[in-house]
Motif scaffolding. Structure first.
Motif, PDB file in Angstrom:
ATOM      1  N   ASN A  79       0.823  -1.218   0.000  1.00 17.84           N
ATOM      2  CA  ASN A  79       0.000   0.000   0.000  1.00 17.84           C
ATOM      3  C   ASN A  79       0.860   1.273   0.000  1.00 17.84           C
ATOM      4  OD1 ASN A  79      -2.406   1.428  -0.055  1.00 17.84           O
ATOM      5  ND2 ASN A  79      -2.536   1.558   2.192  1.00 17.84           N
ATOM      6  N   VAL A  80       1.860   1.323  -0.909  1.00 18.24           N
ATOM      7  CA  VAL A  80       2.721   2.505  -1.035  1.00 18.24           C
ATOM      8  C   VAL A  80       2.688   2.996  -2.473  1.00 18.24           C
ATOM      9  CG1 VAL A  80       4.263   1.863   0.860  1.00 18.24           C
ATOM     10  CG2 VAL A  80       4.782   1.092  -1.482  1.00 18.24           C
ATOM     11  N   GLY A  81       3.067   4.267  -2.666  1.00 19.44           N
ATOM     12  CA  GLY A  81       3.006   4.871  -3.994  1.00 19.44           C
ATOM     13  C   GLY A  81       4.329   4.909  -4.721  1.00 19.44           C
ATOM     14  N   SER A  82       5.389   4.317  -4.113  1.00 23.30           N
ATOM     15  CA  SER A  82       6.691   4.353  -4.771  1.00 23.30           C
ATOM     16  C   SER A  82       7.517   3.142  -4.368  1.00 23.30           C
ATOM     17  CB  SER A  82       7.446   5.635  -4.384  1.00 23.30           C
ATOM     18  OG  SER A  82       7.743   5.627  -2.998  1.00 23.30           O
ATOM     19  N   ILE A  83       8.479   2.820  -5.205  1.00 28.51           N
ATOM     20  CA  ILE A  83       9.443   1.766  -4.894  1.00 28.51           C
ATOM     21  C   ILE A  83      10.824   2.279  -5.279  1.00 28.51           C
ATOM     22  CG2 ILE A  83       9.214   0.601  -7.144  1.00 28.51           C
ATOM     23  CD1 ILE A  83       9.466  -2.089  -5.566  1.00 28.51           C
ATOM     24  N   ILE A  84      11.810   2.006  -4.426  1.00 28.11           N
ATOM     25  CA  ILE A  84      13.160   2.515  -4.654  1.00 28.11           C
ATOM     26  C   ILE A  84      14.016   1.399  -5.241  1.00 28.11           C
ATOM     27  CG2 ILE A  84      15.146   3.698  -3.644  1.00 28.11           C
ATOM     28  CD1 ILE A  84      12.492   5.216  -3.391  1.00 28.11           C
ATOM     29  N   ILE A  85      14.735   1.712  -6.302  1.00 32.58           N
ATOM     30  CA  ILE A  85      15.638   0.745  -6.926  1.00 32.58           C
ATOM     31  C   ILE A  85      17.035   0.985  -6.343  1.00 32.58           C
ATOM     32  CG2 ILE A  85      16.684  -0.026  -9.088  1.00 32.58           C
ATOM     33  CD1 ILE A  85      13.265   1.719  -9.020  1.00 32.58           C
ATOM     34  N   THR A  86      17.624  -0.057  -5.779  1.00 38.30           N
ATOM     35  CA  THR A  86      18.923   0.090  -5.116  1.00 38.30           C
ATOM     36  C   THR A  86      19.941  -0.877  -5.713  1.00 38.30           C
ATOM     37  OG1 THR A  86      18.306  -1.529  -3.418  1.00 38.30           O
ATOM     38  CG2 THR A  86      17.854   0.782  -2.928  1.00 38.30           C
ATOM     39  N   ASP A  87      21.236  -0.549  -5.504  1.00 42.60           N
ATOM     40  CA  ASP A  87      22.296  -1.464  -5.911  1.00 42.60           C
ATOM     41  C   ASP A  87      22.609  -2.415  -4.757  1.00 42.60           C
ATOM     42  OD1 ASP A  87      23.805  -0.051  -4.061  1.00 42.60           O
ATOM     43  OD2 ASP A  87      24.923   1.086  -5.570  1.00 42.60           O
ATOM     44  N   ASP A  88      23.669  -3.219  -4.899  1.00 40.93           N
ATOM     45  CA  ASP A  88      23.994  -4.214  -3.869  1.00 40.93           C
ATOM     46  C   ASP A  88      24.377  -3.581  -2.524  1.00 40.93           C
ATOM     47  OD1 ASP A  88      23.507  -6.154  -5.712  1.00 40.93           O
ATOM     48  OD2 ASP A  88      25.628  -6.428  -6.280  1.00 40.93           O
ATOM     49  N   GLY A  89      24.819  -2.330  -2.571  1.00 45.74           N
ATOM     50  CA  GLY A  89      25.201  -1.647  -1.332  1.00 45.74           C
ATOM     51  C   GLY A  89      24.074  -0.829  -0.725  1.00 45.74           C
ATOM     52  N   ARG A  90      22.865  -1.029  -1.206  1.00 44.35           N
ATOM     53  CA  ARG A  90      21.661  -0.316  -0.761  1.00 44.35           C
ATOM     54  C   ARG A  90      21.736   1.193  -1.041  1.00 44.35           C
ATOM     55  NH1 ARG A  90      17.111  -1.962   1.929  1.00 44.35           N
ATOM     56  NH2 ARG A  90      16.031  -0.460   3.236  1.00 44.35           N
ATOM     57  N   HIS A  91      22.473   1.556  -2.078  1.00 44.19           N
ATOM     58  CA  HIS A  91      22.487   2.958  -2.503  1.00 44.19           C
ATOM     59  C   HIS A  91      21.362   3.156  -3.522  1.00 44.19           C
ATOM     60  CE1 HIS A  91      26.842   2.121  -1.521  1.00 44.19           C
ATOM     61  NE2 HIS A  91      26.509   3.058  -0.648  1.00 44.19           N
ATOM     62  N   PRO A  92      20.498   4.147  -3.368  1.00 45.73           N
ATOM     63  CA  PRO A  92      19.392   4.344  -4.311  1.00 45.73           C
ATOM     64  C   PRO A  92      19.893   4.767  -5.690  1.00 45.73           C
ATOM     65  CG  PRO A  92      19.439   6.114  -2.667  1.00 45.73           C
ATOM     66  CD  PRO A  92      20.459   5.108  -2.246  1.00 45.73           C
ATOM     67  N   THR A  93      19.479   4.043  -6.714  1.00 44.42           N
ATOM     68  CA  THR A  93      19.868   4.379  -8.090  1.00 44.42           C
ATOM     69  C   THR A  93      18.680   4.864  -8.917  1.00 44.42           C
ATOM     70  OG1 THR A  93      19.519   2.092  -8.808  1.00 44.42           O
ATOM     71  CG2 THR A  93      21.739   2.685  -8.069  1.00 44.42           C
ATOM     72  N   GLY A  94      17.465   4.635  -8.415  1.00 44.38           N
ATOM     73  CA  GLY A  94      16.284   5.065  -9.154  1.00 44.38           C
ATOM     74  C   GLY A  94      15.040   4.989  -8.282  1.00 44.38           C
ATOM     75  N   ILE A  95      13.945   5.587  -8.806  1.00 45.74           N
ATOM     76  CA  ILE A  95      12.655   5.539  -8.122  1.00 45.74           C
ATOM     77  C   ILE A  95      11.576   5.331  -9.173  1.00 45.74           C
ATOM     78  CG2 ILE A  95      12.380   8.061  -8.189  1.00 45.74           C
ATOM     79  CD1 ILE A  95      10.918   7.838  -5.490  1.00 45.74           C
ATOM     80  N   PHE A  96      10.546   4.561  -8.805  1.00 40.62           N
ATOM     81  CA  PHE A  96       9.419   4.311  -9.709  1.00 40.62           C
ATOM     82  C   PHE A  96       8.149   4.552  -8.894  1.00 40.62           C
ATOM     83  CE2 PHE A  96       6.260   1.654 -11.909  1.00 40.62           C
ATOM     84  CZ  PHE A  96       6.468   2.044 -13.229  1.00 40.62           C
ATOM     85  N   THR A  97       7.250   5.392  -9.427  1.00 42.03           N
ATOM     86  CA  THR A  97       6.032   5.746  -8.696  1.00 42.03           C
ATOM     87  C   THR A  97       4.799   5.370  -9.511  1.00 42.03           C
ATOM     88  OG1 THR A  97       5.843   7.962  -9.656  1.00 42.03           O
ATOM     89  CG2 THR A  97       7.270   7.726  -7.708  1.00 42.03           C
ATOM     90  N   LEU A  98       3.636   5.465  -8.875  1.00 42.27           N
ATOM     91  CA  LEU A  98       2.383   5.170  -9.582  1.00 42.27           C
ATOM     92  C   LEU A  98       2.178   6.152 -10.737  1.00 42.27           C
ATOM     93  CD1 LEU A  98      -0.022   4.360  -6.599  1.00 42.27           C
ATOM     94  CD2 LEU A  98       1.050   2.760  -8.198  1.00 42.27           C
ATOM     95  N   ARG A  99       2.676   7.365 -10.588  1.00 41.45           N
ATOM     96  CA  ARG A  99       2.589   8.331 -11.689  1.00 41.45           C
ATOM     97  C   ARG A  99       3.414   7.855 -12.890  1.00 41.45           C
ATOM     98  NH1 ARG A  99       4.468  13.947  -9.929  1.00 41.45           N
ATOM     99  NH2 ARG A  99       2.716  13.680  -8.505  1.00 41.45           N
ATOM    100  N   ASP A 100       4.596   7.288 -12.595  1.00 37.26           N
ATOM    101  CA  ASP A 100       5.419   6.726 -13.684  1.00 37.26           C
ATOM    102  C   ASP A 100       4.689   5.583 -14.377  1.00 37.26           C
ATOM    103  OD1 ASP A 100       7.563   8.450 -13.115  1.00 37.26           O
ATOM    104  OD2 ASP A 100       8.331   7.092 -11.580  1.00 37.26           O
ATOM    105  N   LEU A 101       3.951   4.784 -13.582  1.00 37.99           N
ATOM    106  CA  LEU A 101       3.193   3.665 -14.166  1.00 37.99           C
ATOM    107  C   LEU A 101       2.123   4.187 -15.120  1.00 37.99           C
ATOM    108  CD1 LEU A 101       2.492   0.625 -14.286  1.00 37.99           C
ATOM    109  CD2 LEU A 101       0.971   1.017 -12.326  1.00 37.99           C
ATOM    110  N   ARG A 102       1.390   5.230 -14.700  1.00 40.45           N
ATOM    111  CA  ARG A 102       0.355   5.800 -15.577  1.00 40.45           C
ATOM    112  C   ARG A 102       0.963   6.293 -16.883  1.00 40.45           C
ATOM    113  NH1 ARG A 102      -1.488   8.305 -10.761  1.00 40.45           N
ATOM    114  NH2 ARG A 102      -0.691  10.328 -11.472  1.00 40.45           N
TER     115      ARG A 102
END
Length: 638
Positions: free
Chosen positions: A202-225
């Motif tokens: 039940n969240v509006g975003s998901i964070i894409i991370t590398d193996d070291g848990r550094h954020p490399t990207g974000i994907f939101t419901l707006r991106d899905l639309r």
């Protein structure tokens, strides 16, 4: 000091002293039992004009004084000359010598009666009792006017809170807001599975991370639309191909205000919270930051930034006033509120430019400049236009040919900004003026003449054009231009001295006896908070900033930078920031009250309309402006 006759409660004199104290801070915030303790142990003393009340030669301070009637003047021996100088004057309801009593030392200032004066005093042991038992009194004794400033801000906030509802402060660290254990995935996860994971949690975003848990990207419901509507690929596409790369990140120590400003400026709804190693520790959404009942900063900025018609922009400007109330309720101080207003103004200006470019693009790249208070990010609801254009002349064209294309476009933008509430500049400091639509070379030549010929008109211009910022278009040309300008000013001592002399023309509205100095016969009992209150700070600080290579234009940021360079003493810097912020806060509150009454916005106030606490702190704020100007006078030997 007690009276012989008593009623069934307290002696007449005790009640009279308590009644007097209740009219003045910090006593107005103290419990009756503590006021009674003061009154019951107080002595009333008379001092004739010129009498010494307290001297460094008296040894360790033994009494605490409150001026009941008259004035006390503080005098110190000048360090380099055989003369005394007045360092302060205090009047009815004010007290001394706080620092000496708290520090258990002699006073460093001779206190002398200025005119016939009466003072209430209590012994040190009674002072110690009050400081240990009364929290408002202790807070004032330890922090002085800073504590009173907080009372003003709290009252401003509580007034706004009544119509908005409570919330966390904008100064709250992000770690308090951040959603812990945010939903993450690897770059190769298919979009279908990523969306399913978002749905399950039940969240509006998901964070894409590398193996070291550094954020490399974000994907939101707006991106899905957007992905579905624009058919960017099947749902089995790896999320790395459709995510927004390099998401905006802030450290957990950053505050909610910083996050809100970033979201408003760039029109996104989520940002990552990271630790010192840039590892993801949380996510903050605009919904986490603001739960306002009516309007919020990020949503309003996005609505302005995506408006499709000028009439929509005109209508949205009315929401800015409500937002100012809302931000005060959320704990924003005056410095934050003017930055919020400036950000929304910037978004509006950009949108007007974008809509005009869609309709009638002149085909020439340009940078839209803003000057003065907008350039300093210090605008309030009362604002006019101070803008210009900087361009790089395309090959095969002359600057005059470029102007022919840009000026009709600029005139249309100026007119539409006026419809949005940015009044046309009476002095024609606008991009539609051919003298302010210039190539980078022309701007550079203009500044050379401006600095080398310190004419009265050029010094007036300095208060406008030396506080400039790029609002739209490439910022690099302006950065190159400013580097040259600042380098020339740092080398030109005569220009600095002329700037300093010009800055001293704006005197704080205090007489030598610390009464308010009103404008003129036409404006009896009026103060101009912009020209008489804020300008002495803005113009004095600007001189020091330009002389020491400080590039930022914002006054509070300039003061911080000058303190870091040891140009300003840290305590002085804090006092000047607090004083400047207090004047700005009273100015904004006056604007809100004028809007509520349907009156035209002005910068004038009658100090008699203020309560005693506001009047006292306004007077102290003006005195701080005088101290800053004294530093300017000494530095440039004026």
């Amino acid at each position: 000091m007690a009276a012989a006759n008593q009623d069934t409660t307290r002696p007449q004199n005790t009640r009279a002293i308590m009644s007097f104290l209740r009219e003045h801070a910090p006593f107005s915030s103290m419990d009756d039992t503590h006021l009674a303790h003061f009154a019951e142990h107080a002595t009333l003393s008379f001092y004739a004009d010129g009498d010494v009340v307290l001297s460094p030669e008296d040894g360790q301070a033994k009494q605490f004084y409150v001026v009941k009637q008259g004035r006390i003047r503080g005098e110190r021996q000048h360090k380099t000359e055989e003369r005394t100088e007045t360092t302060f004057e205090i009047s009815q309801g004010e007290c001394f010598p706080l620092a000496a009593l708290v520090g258990e030392r002699p006073t460093r200032t001779l206190h002398r009666a200025a005119g016939d004066t009466f003072c209430l005093s209590i012994e040190k042991k009674d002072f110690v009792t009050l400081i240990s038992e009364s929290e408002p009194f202790r807070d004032f004794c330890l922090r002085g006017v800073s504590s009173l400033l907080e009372q003003v801000n709290q009252r401003l906030q509580s007034k706004a809170m009544a119509s908005i509802g409570s919330s966390n402060s904008l100064d709250t660290p992000l770690e308090r807001y951040a959603l812990r254990n945010p939903i993450v995935c690897s770059p190769d996860l298919p979009v279908r599975k990523a969306v399913a994971r978002m749905h399950e949690n039940n969240v509006g975003s998901i964070i894409i991370t590398d193996d070291g848990r550094h954020p490399t990207g974000i994907f939101t419901l707006r991106d899905l639309r957007t992905m579905v509507a624009e058919e960017k690929g099947p749902l089995d596409t790896p999320i790395s191909q459709v995510m927004t790369s390099n998401p905006c990140c802030l450290p957990s120590t950053a505050d909610a205000f910083e996050a809100a400003m970033l979201m408003a400026e760039h029109h996104f709804a989520h940002l990552c919270v990271v630790d010192e190693e840039q590892r993801l520790i949380g996510v903050v959404s605009e919904r986490d930051l603001f739960s306002l009942q009516r309007v919020d900063l990020v949503n309003l900025a996005r609505t302005i930034g995506t408006a499709t018609h000028l009439r929509t922009l005109v209508a949205l400007r009315t929401d800015v006033s409500r937002l100012v109330d809302a931000m005060l309720a959320h704990g924003a101080d005056s410095g934050q509120v003017v930055k919020i207003i400036t950000t929304l103004n910037d978004v509006t200006v950009r949108r007007v430019l974008e809509l005009n470019l869609k309709k009638n693009d002149p085909g020439i790249p340009f940078t839209w400049l803003t000057f003065g208070s907008e350039g300093r990010q210090e605008q309030t609801l009362l604002t006019d236009q101070d803008n210009g254009i900087l361009f790089e002349t395309p090959e095969g064209m002359t600057p005059e040919q470029v102007r022919e294309k840009l000026l009709p476009f600029a005139r249309k933008v100026n007119d539409e900004l006026a419809e949005c509430g940015f009044t046309l500049c009476k002095g024609n400091i606008m991009a539609s003026n051919p003298k302010l639509c210039l190539s980078i070379g022309e701007w550079d030549d203009w500044f050379i003449r401006f600095i080398d010929a310190s004419t009265p008109q050029n010094l007036v211009y300095s208060s406008i054009f030396l506080d400039m910022r790029a609002v739209f278009g490439p910022p690099e040309p302006l950065h190159r231009l400013l580097e040259n300008v600042l380098a020339r000013i740092r080398k030109n001592a005569l220009f600095q001295k002329m700037l300093a002399g010009n800055a001293l023309q704006r005197k704080p509205p205090l007489t030598m006896f610390r009464n308010f100095r009103y404008l003129n016969d036409e404006k009896k009992h009026s103060l101009d908070l912009k020209r008489q209150g804020l300008a002495p700070f803005v113009e004095s600080v600007r001189v020091f900033a330009l002389a020491h290579g400080v590039e930022t234009a914002n006054t509070l940021e300039r003061i911080d930078a000058l303190a870091r360079k040891d140009v300003f003493d840290a305590k002085d810097a804090n006092a000047w920031k607090e004083a400047y912020s207090l004047i700005q806060a009273i100015r904004m509150r006056a604007h809100q009250e004028m809007l509520d009454k349907g009156e035209e916005l002005t910068n004038y106030i009658d100090p008699d309309d203020l309560n005693p606490l506001d009047r006292r702190i306004l007077r102290e704020s003006f005195r701080q402006a005088q101290r800053l100007q004294q530093k300017l006078e000494i530095t440039y030997q004026l």
